[in-house]
Design a protein around this motif. Structure first.
Motif, PDB file in Angstrom:
ATOM      1  N   SER A 230       0.858  -1.183   0.000  1.00 40.09           N
ATOM      2  CA  SER A 230       0.000   0.000   0.000  1.00 40.09           C
ATOM      3  C   SER A 230       0.894   1.233   0.000  1.00 40.09           C
ATOM      4  O   SER A 230       1.060   1.906   1.024  1.00 40.09           O
ATOM      5  N   ASN A 280       8.445   8.130  -6.133  1.00 45.11           N
ATOM      6  CA  ASN A 280       7.318   8.800  -6.790  1.00 45.11           C
ATOM      7  C   ASN A 280       6.978   8.135  -8.121  1.00 45.11           C
ATOM      8  O   ASN A 280       5.805   8.019  -8.483  1.00 45.11           O
ATOM      9  N   LEU A 283       5.063   5.040  -7.252  1.00 46.00           N
ATOM     10  CA  LEU A 283       3.667   5.365  -6.918  1.00 46.00           C
ATOM     11  C   LEU A 283       2.856   5.625  -8.177  1.00 46.00           C
ATOM     12  O   LEU A 283       1.706   5.165  -8.293  1.00 46.00           O
ATOM     13  N   ALA A 284       3.429   6.348  -9.139  1.00 48.46           N
ATOM     14  CA  ALA A 284       2.724   6.642 -10.376  1.00 48.46           C
ATOM     15  C   ALA A 284       2.436   5.373 -11.157  1.00 48.46           C
ATOM     16  O   ALA A 284       1.353   5.221 -11.747  1.00 48.46           O
ATOM     17  N   ARG A 286       2.032   2.372  -9.884  1.00 52.72           N
ATOM     18  CA  ARG A 286       0.979   1.647  -9.178  1.00 52.72           C
ATOM     19  C   ARG A 286      -0.398   2.240  -9.473  1.00 52.72           C
ATOM     20  O   ARG A 286      -1.364   1.515  -9.693  1.00 52.72           O
ATOM     21  N   ARG A 287      -0.467   3.579  -9.500  1.00 46.45           N
ATOM     22  CA  ARG A 287      -1.758   4.222  -9.797  1.00 46.45           C
ATOM     23  C   ARG A 287      -2.196   3.905 -11.216  1.00 46.45           C
ATOM     24  O   ARG A 287      -3.368   3.652 -11.467  1.00 46.45           O
ATOM     25  N   ALA A 288      -1.258   3.923 -12.147  1.00 48.91           N
ATOM     26  CA  ALA A 288      -1.590   3.635 -13.548  1.00 48.91           C
ATOM     27  C   ALA A 288      -2.055   2.191 -13.703  1.00 48.91           C
ATOM     28  O   ALA A 288      -2.941   1.894 -14.512  1.00 48.91           O
TER      29      ALA A 288
END
Length: 289
Positions: A230, A280, A283-284, A286-288
């Motif tokens: 997470s 960062n 994180l990007a 994972r969001r995509a």
């Protein structure tokens, strides 16, 4: 000084076996500077420019094999998407003319602690392929390659043939501090690579010790702090501790480019910055997904 010019790799190995004191030369971006300033004069130069297979790269067994003669500009233009850390380091090397001639193989052969490729190779878990006429080829993990200041693990009759790296499985970053923006020897440099599959990270430190180094305590710290399941932005506490551990792993000296204290401070900043950029990006991604 003799100038030896083999036309094949096999001939180059034979000449190196006969003349182990001969200094290999390809791009010449380091050795020619030393010759011009009369800092050293080898008994013989072994010109590898006719060994054209050294100028090729290929993907084999899930890894990228980069010939010792592949110039930095080709790594930047052709391999930047798969080896971003090494490509970033290559962009900081000298001028366009030097990037057209200089090679990672030459960086490895010189084994200077300030070589720009070394931190990215350490973070990328590279393996160096070397060969001799008598014993054939062997693979040297990058962690075992650097021995001392400008000393590597090559035997006297061995030549570097290629370097192997796995394509990046996560974000990679490289940064360095110099006395000016371009064409500069690093005061210090740092590289980080994230490995989401194994929930780990690797680092590389340049120009802050007798050899290029890994900040292993900093890597171990990240293994306990990064939340891969997470993911959230990194806290200031984690970044500062990572930077402090990276700086503590260095073994710098005072010289004309900077003091030991300044190098440690700069490394802590570079470590925090590169880790922030890499996390960062993670994180990007994972969001995509």
């Amino acid at each position: 000084m003799e100038f030896l010019r083999p036309t094949t790799w096999a001939q180059a190995l034979e000449l190196k076996a006969d003349r182990p004191e001969a200094t290999p030369i390809q791009g010449g971006t380091d050795i020619m500077v030393e010759l011009n300033f009369d800092k050293g004069r080898p008994a013989a130069l072994l010109d590898l420019n006719q060994c054209r297979d050294l100028f090729e790269y290929e993907e084999r067994d899930g890894k990228i094999r980069i010939g010792a003669g592949v110039p930095y500009v080709r790594i930047i233009n052709r391999l930047g998407d798969r080896l971003p850390g090494l490509a970033q380091a290559s962009r900081t090397v000298g001028s366009p003319q030097i990037r057209n001639r200089g090679t990672v193989g030459g960086n490895l052969g010189g084994a200077s602690p300030a070589g720009d490729a070394h931190p990215a190779l350490l973070a990328g878990d590279a393996v160096v392929e070397v060969e001799s006429a008598a014993r054939g080829s062997r693979m040297i993990p990058i962690d075992d390659f650097y021995v001392w200041v400008k000393k590597n693990a090559l035997e006297p009759d061995e030549l570097i043939r290629a370097v192997w790296l796995a394509p990046a499985r996560g974000p990679q970053y490289f940064a360095k501090v110099g006395t000016r923006n371009a064409m500069v020897i690093a005061v210090c440099s740092f590289s980080v690579a994230l490995y989401p599959e194994t929930r780990s990270a690797r680092t590389g430190i340049g120009s802050a010790g007798p050899t290029p180094l890994r900040a292993r305590p900093a890597e171990d710290f990240l293994a306990t702090q990064l939340n891969w399941d997470s993911p959230a932005p990194l806290t200031e506490r984690v970044l500062r501790e990572f930077g402090a551990l990276a700086a503590a792993a260095a073994k710098p000296i005072d010289d004309v480019r900077g003091t030991a204290d300044y190098r440690k401070h700069a490394l802590s900043v570079l470590a925090r910055r590169t880790l922030t950029w890499a996390w960062n990006d993670h994180l990007a991604e994972r969001r995509a997904a």
